[in-house]
Each structure stands twice: as C-alpha cells, then as structure tokens.
Design an enzyme around this catalytic site. Structure first.
Site, PDB file in Angstrom:
ATOM      1  N   SER A 444       0.837  -0.959  -0.103  1.00 21.49           N
ATOM      2  CA  SER A 444       0.106   0.015   0.087  1.00 21.49           C
ATOM      3  C   SER A 444       0.758   1.134   0.054  1.00 21.49           C
ATOM      4  O   SER A 444       0.293   2.257   0.019  1.00 21.49           O
ATOM      5  CB  SER A 444      -1.137   0.097   1.225  1.00 21.49           C
ATOM      6  OG  SER A 444      -0.415   0.188   2.480  1.00 21.49           O
ATOM      7  N   LYS A 487      -6.294   4.575   8.106  1.00 23.24           N
ATOM      8  CA  LYS A 487      -5.316   5.314   7.786  1.00 23.24           C
ATOM      9  C   LYS A 487      -5.434   6.910   7.420  1.00 23.24           C
ATOM     10  O   LYS A 487      -4.798   7.718   7.871  1.00 23.24           O
ATOM     11  CB  LYS A 487      -4.798   5.059   6.410  1.00 23.24           C
ATOM     12  CG  LYS A 487      -4.118   3.434   6.262  1.00 23.24           C
ATOM     13  CD  LYS A 487      -3.949   2.778   4.907  1.00 23.24           C
ATOM     14  CE  LYS A 487      -3.410   1.842   4.748  1.00 23.24           C
ATOM     15  NZ  LYS A 487      -2.925   1.201   3.518  1.00 23.24           N
TER      16      LYS A 487
END
Length: 590
Positions: A444, A487
């Site tokens: 990611s 996140k």
C-alpha cells in the site's frame, strides 16, 4: 486526469434512506417478512444444505454430515437450531433401557420421561466431552448400575449441531462419533480400557445427522486430518455480509436487527437509531454497499446499547453512548501510539515542501488488540550518481516482507520502462521508511514510494500537507488497499494536533471511495474545508496534487521532461569523462 475531491456526503454511507425505511416499518409488529424464527432467511446456500441434510431419506447412503463455516457462539447455535427444527418432523419417543440385577434390556420408550427418550429433534452444543456426548455407565459402590444418556441419545432420529474446534481437540472422540453415525448403531464402551463394562449392554439403533460448525482454520485442520470425509460431507458457509442492491434489502435488514434484539430479549430499536447503526455497520464491513449479517456483531452492539436504553427502546442516543464508551475502553493503545507523534518522538511534517520526502499511510495490527491503528509514515528517497540500482533499505536490512518487496520491484519496473528504454539509468536511488524499527509488509506504500522517487529524480518538492496511500501496477495505475478509514484518521489526528492549514488531506485510490465510513470529526473537518480527501486513478494524478506540476505535458514543463533533462546532463558528463583525452590525462597522472 481523473482527480476527484470528495465531499462530506461521499465519505460516509447514506443514512437518510435507512431511517425513512425504519420509520415506515415501525408500525409492523410481525417480523415474518424476514422470518422471525429463521436466521437462515438471508442464507440461501446454508438453507439449501440444511434442507438436503434433513430431507434426503431416499437412500441409506444419504449424507449424514454437514460442514458449516461460521463462528462458534452460543447465540448462533441457538438460532441455527431453531432454523434446522423447521425442516424436521416431530421426533419419535426413542428408546429405554431396563436394568435388572444382572441384565440390561433395550425397549422402545413409552413416554418422554423414559431414561433414553429423545428430548428434541435438534440439539446444539458448542463444546463437548466424552461423557456429555456419549453418556456413561456408572456403578457406585455396592449399588445398582446406572446408565446416563448423552447428546447422541437425546437427539437420536434428528440433527446434532456441534462446535468443530472442540471435536478437533479430541480426535479419538471424533473418530468414534463418526463411526457410530455411519454404522447407525450406538455401542456402549468403557472410557478406561483397564476397566471393562460390568455388564453386557445392548447396542442402540442410531439415526443421527451431524452439523459441524467451525471457522476457516478449523475447517482447514479437518481437511488435513480427514480429506476424504471433508470432500464427501455437505459444505456451506454462513455469509457475514449482505450486498445491498435494493431498498427492500435495507428494509429487511432492519427487521433482522429487530429479530436479533427480540431473541436477546432486549428493547426494540427506535427508527432514528438506525442512522448510527448503519454507519457503524458499513464501518464494520469496510464497504458502503455491504451490511453485516454477523450474529456476534449485532449481539455485541445491541447488548451494549441496551445498557443506555430509556423508555424501553434502543434509540440513537443509546447507540451513540455505547459506541463512545466502546471506543474509549479500547483506545488506550491508540492514544499511547499517537503520543509518539504528538511529542515529536516520531517526526511527521504536515506543513512544508520537501524534495524526495512524502507522508505515506499504513496500518498497524497488534495481536490481542481488537482494532487496527492508522499510522502516518515518512518515506524518503535520495538520488546519487550510479548504475541504476534501486536500494530498498528495508529489504536490505531484512525488515520487509515478500509483498512489500514485490511492490518495490513494481516501482523499479515502472521507472525503468519510463526512463531507461534506450540506455541505463545514470543514477542510483535509496528508499527508506524513516523511524521504522520492525518488519513491514504490504504494497500500500508503493504509490507513495514511487512519488518520492520521481520527486527526487526531478528535483521538485512534494507538499507535506498531503499523505498518500495506494498500490500501483507496472503501468502506473493506482489500485485499492485495505484499512483506508484507519489510515485517513491516523493522519488526520496528527494534522489536528499540529494545527490545520486548510490545505491538508490524503490521496487515496478512486476504487477505495466505496470503503469510506469515517469518524464524525473527519467529516466535520471536510465540511469546514479544513481537511480534504482526494481520489486518483493514476500516479500522474497523485504527482500533480503533490507537486503542482503535471507528470507529462507536451506543451508545458513536466516532471517527465525535468527527469529526462537531468539524465541527459549526467550522460553528457559521463561521455566527456570517457573521451580519449580524459583517459590520456588519467594515464599521464599515473
């Protein structure tokens, strides 16, 4: 370009519809649309498997075993038992053992009170042992022998539901149970081989079907232990998520929650409470288009909300308080982790412009901790004269997993295909996750890492007010990642502490928009233009947001042109150093 700035209504599920449907449904006191006694109403695959198990009586070789992938909880077992019973006829009376001084005989039971009469056509138990499952033979000192019935006797002629984890921990118990069901006979045995049965006990005919319930790990263990059995049993999975395709499904999902509340003997759910529940539901599934059917999730949420219920109903305030208390109880580790950023023990820049440095986003999952923690991460890249080597410091120090290494190789392939088609790259790069002291994995951060490399190569600064998450393929297309809500909220917390500038935000893959279900704080900041969320489809979109310069533009200056110009300059210097005159000068100096 495919850059999109999301508005507040796009970063959370639409809760207005569910409240309207719940209010419309408030007058309904009957839950038969959902099936108030059947938890399998939304599980057609499981319902079909149960029907096949219960009704297939055409052959003595019919399947007697069913494997159900689901969680082993008391509430789920109770609801499953109720559903299975709807497929079964009333049980027979069963059998009875008559015990005289030196002889035991088996007869057909005359009443339900007989010692081995059938209790019910379906029984369920999450964990069992030898005595609970098969019963036992007792002979107290100087007293007559006694026979105690087990679950197999009380459910004879029907269905027995057992937790798979308990059976796998007792292999001998499982082997004996399977053998008896296949043979159709229960034969008494001594639990201790050194002490045989005191009397001969007649075997009992056994007509039993078995449903084994377990999670994926338990199913895997059973498959490895008995592959032939695993392949021959009926298999189905309890689906924990419902993909929304119509308003009717949302309507029926609210009935489902009312049904769970009813089974738990809790107050009814007030229509406005579904706004908060719906948001929490999509947060749990990680998808705005999916709602949870997990019995355990509904049980946990409704039980905690019932503690704050007033006027004998679970309203919006009760659900809100329950979620607030739950977050507070579970937030200790998250708060301690955020303190590392707030006290500058871990450095994150959210206000400047820096060449070759970018704020990435990652998620930490600690064993034994119930939720993931969003972590902003500083990535830096340096470029120096070299032979085109890409140095991944995490990989060199063996602090990177295989998926991370794959992401780094994809980044390298993209750079090579863009700039090293006709000649070798005249420089080397080093990329590192700053202040990372444990193993990392996942791809990611590959979008952030690639942006940092291009910034270092072009010499153009990256706006530190923005953080980036996403994976990329070899063509630069941005792909979805997991943990997007955590996140975003992790970087938001750091920005909030350091002070909003009005230009801070995050860049995420466009395909992750459907997964957004953010906290009220983040939504309020987006509405007030203090914080932004951008979606991108290609690395060129992210680079434009980060640097303000297009990646490729034939008419104007671009990052691609700047990198090529720098490369050409290095290649020209390299050719001058390799000229015959330069080589002759070096020779003369020797």
């Amino acid at each position: 370009m495919a850059i999109k700035q999301l508005k507040s209504q796009q970063i959370q599920p639409d809760t207005n519809l569910i409240v309207e449907l719940a209010k419309k449904n408030k007058t309904q006191t009957d839950l038969t649309d959902f099936g108030s006694t059947n938890v399998l109403a939304w599980q057609p695959r499981v319902a079909s498997a149960v029907s096949l198990l219960c009704n297939n009586k055409t052959s003595k070789y019919r399947s007697r075993f069913m494997l159900l992938k689901a969680t082993e909880s008391e509430l789920f077992f109770d609801l499953l038992k109720q559903s299975v019973k709807t497929n079964l006829a009333e049980p027979a009376l069963g059998y009875s053992y008559n015990i005289s001084e030196n002889k035991i005989t088996l007869t057909t039971a005359k009443t339900r009170q007989d010692n081995f009469a059938i209790e019910d056509n379906c029984l369920a138990q999450t964990s069992v042992d030898l005595e609970k499952l098969f019963g036992c033979v007792r002979q107290p000192d100087n007293r007559p022998i006694k026979l105690q019935a087990g679950l197999v006797h009380h459910a004879n002629g029907g269905v027995l539901i057992l937790g798979l984890r308990s059976l796998l921990s007792q292999p001998a118990l499982w082997v004996k149970l399977k053998q008896m069901i296949n043979n159709g006979v229960f034969e008494w045995f001594s639990a201790d081989d050194a002490h045989p049965l005191p009397l001969s006990i007649p075997a009992m005919p056994l007509d039993l079907r078995l449903i084994l319930v377990g999670d994926r790990l338990s199913m895997t263990e059973l498959q490895e232990f008995e592959p032939e059995f695993f392949n021959s049993a009926i298999y189905a999975e309890f689906e924990n998520e419902l993909t929304i395709s119509s308003d009717k499904q949302i309507d029926q999902w609210t009935n489902y929650l009312q049904f769970i509340a009813q089974q738990l003997q809790l107050p009814a759910i007030e229509p406005t409470a579904f706004m908060t529940i719906f948001k929490q539901a999509t947060r749990f599934t990680g998808d705005q288009n999916c709602l949870p059917l997990s019995v355990e999730w509904a049980q946990s949420l409704l039980l905690e909300a019932s503690y704050f219920a007033e006027n004998n109903q679970i309203d919006k305030l009760a659900v809100g308080k329950a979620l607030e208390q739950k977050a507070w109880r579970e937030n200790y580790l998250t708060e301690r982790f955020h303190d590392e950023f707030f006290t500058d023990q871990i450095v994150i820049n959210t206000k400047d412009q820096v060449v070759g440095q970018i704020n990435g986003l990652s998620v930490l999952e600690y064993p034994g901790y119930p939720k993931a923690i969003g972590e902003p991460t500083r990535l830096s890249c340096l470029v120096h004269y070299g032979d085109g080597e890409f140095i991944d410091i995490e990989r060199k120090t063996e602090l990177a997993g295989n998926i991370h290494s794959k992401g780094m190789m994809i980044m390298q392939a993209f750079i090579m295909s863009e700039f090293a088609i006709n000649h070798q790259l005249p420089f080397s790069t080093s990329l590192v996750f700053e202040q990372s002291y444990s193993e990392i994995d996942g791809d990611s951060a590959s979008l952030a890492g690639l942006c940092a490399i291009i910034s270092a190569l072009s010499g153009q600064a990256i706006d530190q007010q923005l953080a980036v998450t996403g994976s990329v393929d070899q063509f630069g297309h941005v792909q979805s990642i997991g943990g997007v809500n955590e996140k975003i909220e992790g970087f938001f917390a750091v920005c909030q502490h350091q002070g909003f500038t009005g230009q801070q935000g995050v860049i995420i893959p466009a395909s992750n928009q459907r997964h957004l279900s953010l906290s009220d704080e983040v939504i309020a900041a987006v509405e007030q233009d203090k914080f932004s969320i951008w979606t991108v489809e290609h690395i060129a979109d992210a680079l434009y947001l980060l640097t303000g310069i297009p990646y490729k533009d034939e008419a104007n200056i671009s990052l691609y042109k700047l990198i090529h110009a720098r490369m050409q300059s290095l290649l020209v210097q390299e050719k001058k150093q390799d000229s015959w005159f330069s080589r002759w000068q070096k020779y003369c100096k020797k």
